[in-house]
Write a protein that holds these residues in place. Structure first.
Motif, short mmCIF file in Angstrom:
data_model
loop_
_atom_site.label_atom_id
_atom_site.label_comp_id
_atom_site.label_asym_id
_atom_site.label_seq_id
_atom_site.Cartn_x
_atom_site.Cartn_y
_atom_site.Cartn_z
N LEU A 45 87.71 27.07 79.88
CA LEU A 45 88.79 26.19 79.17
C LEU A 45 88.92 26.72 77.82
N LYS A 46 87.95 27.53 77.31
CA LYS A 46 88.23 28.22 75.98
C LYS A 46 89.28 29.24 76.25
N LEU A 47 88.80 29.99 77.15
CA LEU A 47 89.58 31.32 77.66
C LEU A 47 91.18 31.00 77.63
N THR A 48 91.41 29.89 78.28
CA THR A 48 92.61 29.29 78.79
C THR A 48 93.53 28.79 77.32
N LYS A 49 92.69 28.23 76.43
CA LYS A 49 93.32 27.90 75.28
C LYS A 49 93.80 28.88 74.24
N SER A 50 92.82 29.91 74.35
CA SER A 50 93.24 31.29 73.44
C SER A 50 93.56 32.53 74.19
N THR A 51 94.33 32.42 75.17
CA THR A 51 94.52 33.62 75.81
C THR A 51 96.27 33.48 76.06
N ALA A 52 96.79 34.33 75.27
CA ALA A 52 98.41 34.53 75.31
C ALA A 52 98.95 34.16 76.61
N GLY A 53 100.01 33.47 77.21
CA GLY A 53 100.71 33.29 78.19
C GLY A 53 100.10 32.47 79.40
N PHE A 54 98.98 31.65 79.04
CA PHE A 54 98.34 30.83 79.92
C PHE A 54 99.20 29.28 79.74
N THR A 55 100.41 29.28 80.28
CA THR A 55 101.25 28.21 80.27
C THR A 55 100.55 27.12 81.09
N PRO A 56 100.86 25.94 81.53
CA PRO A 56 100.37 25.07 82.62
C PRO A 56 100.18 25.55 83.80
N PRO A 57 101.58 25.98 84.37
CA PRO A 57 101.45 26.66 85.92
C PRO A 57 100.26 27.69 85.89
N VAL A 58 100.62 28.66 85.05
CA VAL A 58 99.63 29.95 85.14
C VAL A 58 98.16 29.39 84.98
N ALA A 59 97.90 28.52 84.03
CA ALA A 59 96.18 28.08 83.89
C ALA A 59 96.11 27.33 85.13
N TRP A 263 96.71 12.33 72.90
CA TRP A 263 95.47 12.64 73.58
C TRP A 263 95.84 13.30 74.83
N TRP A 264 96.84 13.12 75.45
CA TRP A 264 97.03 13.80 76.64
C TRP A 264 98.07 14.94 76.65
N ALA A 265 98.48 15.12 75.54
CA ALA A 265 99.86 15.93 75.22
C ALA A 265 99.18 17.32 75.75
N ASP A 266 98.19 17.92 75.32
CA ASP A 266 97.54 19.26 76.01
C ASP A 266 98.60 20.28 75.95
N ASN A 267 99.11 20.71 74.77
CA ASN A 267 100.13 21.70 74.56
C ASN A 267 99.33 22.99 74.63
N PRO A 268 100.13 23.89 75.44
CA PRO A 268 99.23 25.47 75.48
C PRO A 268 99.30 25.94 74.04
N ALA A 269 98.28 26.90 74.25
CA ALA A 269 97.70 27.40 72.92
C ALA A 269 96.88 26.53 71.83
N GLU A 270 97.35 25.40 71.92
CA GLU A 270 96.53 24.27 71.14
C GLU A 270 95.41 23.79 71.98
N THR A 271 95.65 23.67 73.08
CA THR A 271 94.46 23.02 73.99
C THR A 271 94.52 23.96 75.39
N PHE A 272 93.65 23.48 76.25
CA PHE A 272 93.62 24.27 77.58
C PHE A 272 94.31 23.63 78.72
N THR A 273 95.49 23.24 78.33
CA THR A 273 96.74 22.77 79.04
C THR A 273 96.31 21.59 79.91
N PRO A 274 97.52 20.87 80.37
CA PRO A 274 97.10 19.66 80.96
C PRO A 274 96.18 19.87 82.37
N PRO A 275 96.28 21.13 83.30
CA PRO A 275 95.33 21.29 84.24
C PRO A 275 93.93 21.34 83.80
N GLY A 276 93.93 22.01 82.79
CA GLY A 276 92.77 22.18 81.93
C GLY A 276 92.00 20.92 81.52
N HIS A 277 92.70 19.80 81.36
CA HIS A 277 92.12 18.54 80.84
C HIS A 277 91.58 17.93 82.20
#
Length: 447
Positions: A45-59, A263-277
């Protein structure tokens, strides 16, 4: 290192009393705690949040392959469970354990997750790569046997599984997707009702070809595509009513609805994305239930597969119909100066990705933990207040996974990003996707 130690201590659980018979010598996977599984999930979850390019589909894809890897690294140690080799598309075979030899399944899972995350996140920062190394060492020291031959055999098996799954992943059409989130070669369709750039100004929408990625489950690939309501600007049309409802809701949002939207926004780079939630909720479920390693690994596999397939099918539908967002429709037909509560993501609207993946993951988690599983989602506790919208990040409690999925879908309506049609379709399709994941032969009794 301090972060990983804290994660490890926070995730330590006692093994359950429900012990399955072992296969061959050594402890079965049901006799290990969930520590290895939950600490690796937390780090991903941390890697997804802090690695460039991990948009929701990629994540979502990364969670899928990491979950399958975890499961396959321990499934030979679960007496009543079956490998997914031969069941998932393109995965014919996987490395096998040596007959009659003893394995430490915690070490197999540890080595497998360290290896697959290095492969899936090769562009992550040096600091993050050091965290992978550190967690691998922490889990190794906490679980190693006095017999070093067992240790080395277990580690080698985990690495072989990860290597084989990563090679398989390269053939799905989504390999290194983080390098092409907004392909300049894509020609954006134009015409009445078609998606247009919104307030974020992004001219090329995100991952327009993601629907062509291979699904994990063939039955999901074969699902018929749901059709949206026909486009019209007639105030008496059904589609006008859908967008008008969004506009009306934007005028009278309650504080609770604002909190749900944020709470559920889960924007990439700010969070671990929606699938990460969803993956985070799976981790919460494992910890809340004090699940053993066997059930934890299956939980992350089912969740990962469900969110990965959900994004593929959702994106396939999005780029078939290219429906415009409320931001565009409302400004064209109702209020040219309208500003939604939350900015629209840079891709077509129908159906909702949040609703689709949340429903898919809720379906598999319900099958594993029951219909009335109460839990508290603390995924974003500790984040700084959203000062612009005057919203705090407060934990949210639910009595079921379905209730959480419904709130995830509703959050996009409250954020003025999706119509009810988008959400209702997503929830319906996600349930089908999750059901197909559940229908795989997880149990040997299903042969």
């Amino acid at each position: 290192m301090l972060l990983l130690l804290a994660l490890f201590q926070a995730c330590r659980k006692q093994p359950t009393d429900d012990v399955q018979p072992t296969l061959g010598a050594g402890k079965p996977a049901t006799e290990y705690t969930n520590d290895v599984a939950t600490t690796w999930a937390a780090l991903q979850l941390k890697l997804t949040k802090s690695t460039a390019g991990f948009t929701p589909p990629v994540a979502s894809r990364a969670y899928g392959y990491a979950g399958v890897t975890m499961y396959e690294a321990v499934v030979p140690g679960i007496a009543n469970r079956k490998s997914l080799a031969g069941q998932l598309q393109g995965l014919a075979t996987l490395p096998q354990v040596e007959s009659g030899k003893t394995y430490n399944w915690a070490l197999s899972a540890n080595a497998a997750e360290a290896s697959i995350l290095r492969s899936l996140y090769p562009t992550t920062s040096a600091a993050n790569k050091a965290l992978i190394d550190s967690l691998e060492t922490i889990n190794l020291n906490a679980n190693k046997e006095t017999d070093d031959a067992v240790n080395q055999r277990s580690i080698a098996f985990g690495k072989k599984i990860a290597d084989a799954i990563f090679e398989w992943s390269k053939t799905d059409g989504g390999h290194e997707g983080y390098t092409r989130n907004f392909p300049a070669s894509y020609v954006v369709p134009t015409g009445p009702g078609m998606w247009q750039p919104t307030e974020n100004g992004q001219k090329i929408p995100m991952q327009p070809y993601w629907g062509q990625v291979r699904t994990f489950v063939k039955a999901n690939n074969d699902l018929p595509m749901p059709k949206p309501l026909p486009y019209s600007t007639d105030v008496k049309s059904a589609i006008f009513g859908q967008y008008f409802d969004v506009y009306t809701k934007s005028q009278n949002l309650t504080q609770t609805e604002k909190e749900i939207a944020v709470w559920w926004a889960d924007n990439p780079a700010e969070t671990f994305t929606p699938p990460g939630h969803s993956y985070s909720i799976a981790r919460i479920a494992v910890s809340t239930a004090k699940a053993d390693l066997a059930k934890a690994a299956e939980t992350f596999a089912r969740t990962g597969i469900s969110v990965a397939d959900a994004f593929i099918l959702c994106w396939r539908c999005k780029y078939t119909y290219n429906n415009l967002r409320p931001y565009t429709y409302v400004r064209l037909t109702i209020d040219p100066k309208w500003v939604p509560f939350w900015p629209a993501p840079p891709f077509p609207g129908y159906p909702s990705g949040h609703a689709t993946q949340s429903s898919a993951s809720a379906t598999v988690l319900t099958a594993l933990f029951g219909e009335n599983f109460a839990f508290t989602d603390n995924s974003h506790v500790g984040r700084a207040k959203d000062a612009q919208r005057n919203v705090e990040f407060k934990a949210r409690s639910f009595t079921s996974f379905v209730q959480a999925a419904q709130e995830s879908a509703d959050s996009r309506f409250y954020g003025n990003i999706h119509t009810r049609q988008d959400n209702e379709t997503g929830l319906t399709e996600g349930k089908k996707i999750g059901a197909n994941v559940n229908a795989l032969a997880w149990s040997k009794s299903n042969n």
